[in-house]
Design a protein around this motif. Sequence first.
Motif, PDB file in Angstrom:
ATOM      1  N   TYR A  52       0.819  -1.211   0.000  1.00  0.00           N
ATOM      2  CA  TYR A  52       0.000   0.000   0.000  1.00  0.00           C
ATOM      3  C   TYR A  52       0.858   1.268   0.000  1.00  0.00           C
ATOM      4  O   TYR A  52       0.541   2.242  -0.685  1.00  0.00           O
ATOM      5  N   SER A  53       1.946   1.273   0.759  1.00  0.00           N
ATOM      6  CA  SER A  53       2.805   2.459   0.747  1.00  0.00           C
ATOM      7  C   SER A  53       3.490   2.607  -0.614  1.00  0.00           C
ATOM      8  O   SER A  53       3.724   3.739  -1.079  1.00  0.00           O
ATOM      9  N   PHE A  54       3.800   1.497  -1.262  1.00  0.00           N
ATOM     10  CA  PHE A  54       4.402   1.547  -2.601  1.00  0.00           C
ATOM     11  C   PHE A  54       3.427   2.134  -3.615  1.00  0.00           C
ATOM     12  O   PHE A  54       3.815   2.932  -4.489  1.00  0.00           O
ATOM     13  N   ILE A  55       2.154   1.781  -3.504  1.00  0.00           N
ATOM     14  CA  ILE A  55       1.135   2.330  -4.408  1.00  0.00           C
ATOM     15  C   ILE A  55       1.028   3.844  -4.220  1.00  0.00           C
ATOM     16  O   ILE A  55       0.937   4.605  -5.192  1.00  0.00           O
ATOM     17  N   LEU A  56       1.061   4.311  -2.971  1.00  0.00           N
ATOM     18  CA  LEU A  56       1.044   5.751  -2.716  1.00  0.00           C
ATOM     19  C   LEU A  56       2.314   6.411  -3.251  1.00  0.00           C
ATOM     20  O   LEU A  56       2.267   7.523  -3.806  1.00  0.00           O
ATOM     21  N   TYR A  57       3.432   5.756  -3.081  1.00  0.00           N
ATOM     22  CA  TYR A  57       4.701   6.282  -3.583  1.00  0.00           C
ATOM     23  C   TYR A  57       4.656   6.447  -5.106  1.00  0.00           C
ATOM     24  O   TYR A  57       5.066   7.489  -5.650  1.00  0.00           O
ATOM     25  N   VAL A  58       4.146   5.446  -5.799  1.00  0.00           N
ATOM     26  CA  VAL A  58       4.129   5.458  -7.262  1.00  0.00           C
ATOM     27  C   VAL A  58       3.083   6.427  -7.809  1.00  0.00           C
ATOM     28  O   VAL A  58       3.349   7.195  -8.744  1.00  0.00           O
ATOM     29  N   SER A  85     -11.012   0.773  -0.688  1.00  0.00           N
ATOM     30  CA  SER A  85     -11.073   1.820   0.332  1.00  0.00           C
ATOM     31  C   SER A  85      -9.760   2.565   0.430  1.00  0.00           C
ATOM     32  O   SER A  85      -9.732   3.795   0.510  1.00  0.00           O
ATOM     33  N   PHE A  86      -8.663   1.813   0.423  1.00  0.00           N
ATOM     34  CA  PHE A  86      -7.352   2.439   0.556  1.00  0.00           C
ATOM     35  C   PHE A  86      -7.050   3.385  -0.604  1.00  0.00           C
ATOM     36  O   PHE A  86      -6.489   4.463  -0.407  1.00  0.00           O
ATOM     37  N   LEU A  87      -7.453   3.011  -1.809  1.00  0.00           N
ATOM     38  CA  LEU A  87      -7.144   3.810  -2.995  1.00  0.00           C
ATOM     39  C   LEU A  87      -7.756   5.207  -2.919  1.00  0.00           C
ATOM     40  O   LEU A  87      -7.268   6.142  -3.564  1.00  0.00           O
ATOM     41  N   ALA A  88      -8.801   5.369  -2.119  1.00  0.00           N
ATOM     42  CA  ALA A  88      -9.456   6.677  -1.989  1.00  0.00           C
ATOM     43  C   ALA A  88      -8.518   7.730  -1.419  1.00  0.00           C
ATOM     44  O   ALA A  88      -8.747   8.929  -1.605  1.00  0.00           O
ATOM     45  N   LEU A 138     -11.460   6.764   6.087  1.00  0.00           N
ATOM     46  CA  LEU A 138     -11.761   5.840   7.188  1.00  0.00           C
ATOM     47  C   LEU A 138     -13.258   5.652   7.368  1.00  0.00           C
ATOM     48  O   LEU A 138     -13.740   4.522   7.553  1.00  0.00           O
ATOM     49  N   LYS A 139     -14.002   6.746   7.281  1.00  0.00           N
ATOM     50  CA  LYS A 139     -15.441   6.691   7.551  1.00  0.00           C
ATOM     51  C   LYS A 139     -16.257   6.410   6.298  1.00  0.00           C
ATOM     52  O   LYS A 139     -16.858   5.343   6.154  1.00  0.00           O
ATOM     53  N   THR A 140     -16.252   7.341   5.383  1.00  0.00           N
ATOM     54  CA  THR A 140     -17.138   7.253   4.221  1.00  0.00           C
ATOM     55  C   THR A 140     -16.735   6.143   3.267  1.00  0.00           C
ATOM     56  O   THR A 140     -17.588   5.381   2.780  1.00  0.00           O
ATOM     57  N   LEU A 181     -11.906   1.851   7.723  1.00  0.00           N
ATOM     58  CA  LEU A 181     -12.016   1.284   9.068  1.00  0.00           C
ATOM     59  C   LEU A 181     -12.806  -0.021   9.032  1.00  0.00           C
ATOM     60  O   LEU A 181     -12.423  -1.007   9.682  1.00  0.00           O
ATOM     61  N   ILE A 182     -13.888  -0.046   8.262  1.00  0.00           N
ATOM     62  CA  ILE A 182     -14.658  -1.279   8.091  1.00  0.00           C
ATOM     63  C   ILE A 182     -13.797  -2.351   7.437  1.00  0.00           C
ATOM     64  O   ILE A 182     -13.855  -3.532   7.805  1.00  0.00           O
ATOM     65  N   ALA A 183     -12.966  -1.944   6.465  1.00  0.00           N
ATOM     66  CA  ALA A 183     -12.092  -2.885   5.770  1.00  0.00           C
ATOM     67  C   ALA A 183     -11.098  -3.528   6.736  1.00  0.00           C
ATOM     68  O   ALA A 183     -10.785  -4.723   6.623  1.00  0.00           O
ATOM     69  N   MET A 184     -10.608  -2.736   7.701  1.00  0.00           N
ATOM     70  CA  MET A 184      -9.690  -3.281   8.682  1.00  0.00           C
ATOM     71  C   MET A 184     -10.378  -4.334   9.542  1.00  0.00           C
ATOM     72  O   MET A 184      -9.837  -5.417   9.793  1.00  0.00           O
TER      73      MET A 184
END
Length: 426
Positions: free
Chosen positions: A80-86, A392-395, A405-407, A411-414
């Motif tokens: 996930y951090s790599f996706i944000l980095y790229v 959710s993370f991609l948002a 986290l909310k909309t 958080l639900i995904a976790m």
Amino acid sequence: MMLLERLRIRKAYIFNLAIYFILLCYSYYFYFYIYQDYTYQVGYSLSLNYFKLIEAIVFTVSLGALYLYYDISDSIYLTYSFILYVLLFVPFTVFYWMSNNYRQYFYMVVTAFLILELFFIAYKYFFSTKREKNTRFNYEYILLFVFAVFLIVNIFAYLKYGHSLYYLINLDEVYNIRYESREKIPTYFKYILQWSALVVIPTSIAYITKIKKYYLLIIPLTVQLLIFTINGSKFYLFSLLINLFVFLIYSGGLMNFMLPALNLFITFVLLWKNNFVMSVGIRRAFFVPQSLSFVYYEFFKSHPKLYLSSSFLKRFVENIYSLDSPFIISRYVYHEPKMSANVNFIANAYSHLGFIGIVLFAIILALILLAFEYFSENNVNRKFVVLISFSSFLALVNSSLLTTLKTHGLLIAMIMSVLFLKSFRD
């Protein structure tokens, strides 16, 4: 043999990262100043600063070194951090030097990504090799109960607010039902539909895939289509496809091929020279988030910040604008009050608390990713966490952390990821 293979992968990574950086630089110059789409040229100046180019290269390489040292496919956190980095950081550095933008904000963003990487290194050094403890409690019952509740609520929502499946083959007309849904559907229902489409349905697909009852996939896929006809959000359709695609890449240990795939994509878009494809594939995907990011910084460094007055603290902190940050930027910068200028989690954090907000929200995001890492480490079903949580993370690329986290249901995904991993202990 494994050492030679690892060296080959590292050389390929360095080569593809360099090509990616160069392609983004050329894409910016080509789209805005050779191809010259004057419709979108405002806000995308060409003011090359070669000292800032050195800064951009230094931090692209130094922050990218983490993904050279560790195997991305062995970690949810790294993936996930790599996706944000790229998708965020590398285009950000390109926009920074080619538009000669604010150095102060550049180093704020560098700090945010550095925090993400330092938290991962600290975790691997001090807390890694966690093992799952045996327990007699069957979490699978909770998982199935959640599926049943959301299935009932989604069907009820469709019967009350749904539309014909006709819109699935006439996507250009979905705006008719999108406006209607904003007026009719209660806010709590909108949250439930969002969580269903982005988290619960992907979790049910992961569950069905795990138990190998593939014929049951017709249920979550049908529900996803029904949810789409309720509010007309195309993202519900495409997010599931993207989710499945990233899941297949991760489960196949192919995350190292993400950069080559992006390079091929950019090359294809540049060669095609189609107006719509170039606008979406170059401008919207890579440079709109960066332009908006600097716009947020420029506006809120000279105007009062929000101090979380549009979040859960709104009862205690007055919002002097009476608007959330995307609508503030739309109204006072772009003079489009009906538009929502959504931006990534870093710029949004600055609009609330300045540099302290960037540091604070980077730490919160790091802790969230550590939670995913902690529960998935050494678990053979780790790959399914990507299927459950990626949409959710991609948002975060175009939304604030609290909203994600909310909309958008991170958080639900976790929670669903933990339930899934504890339901299956192979």
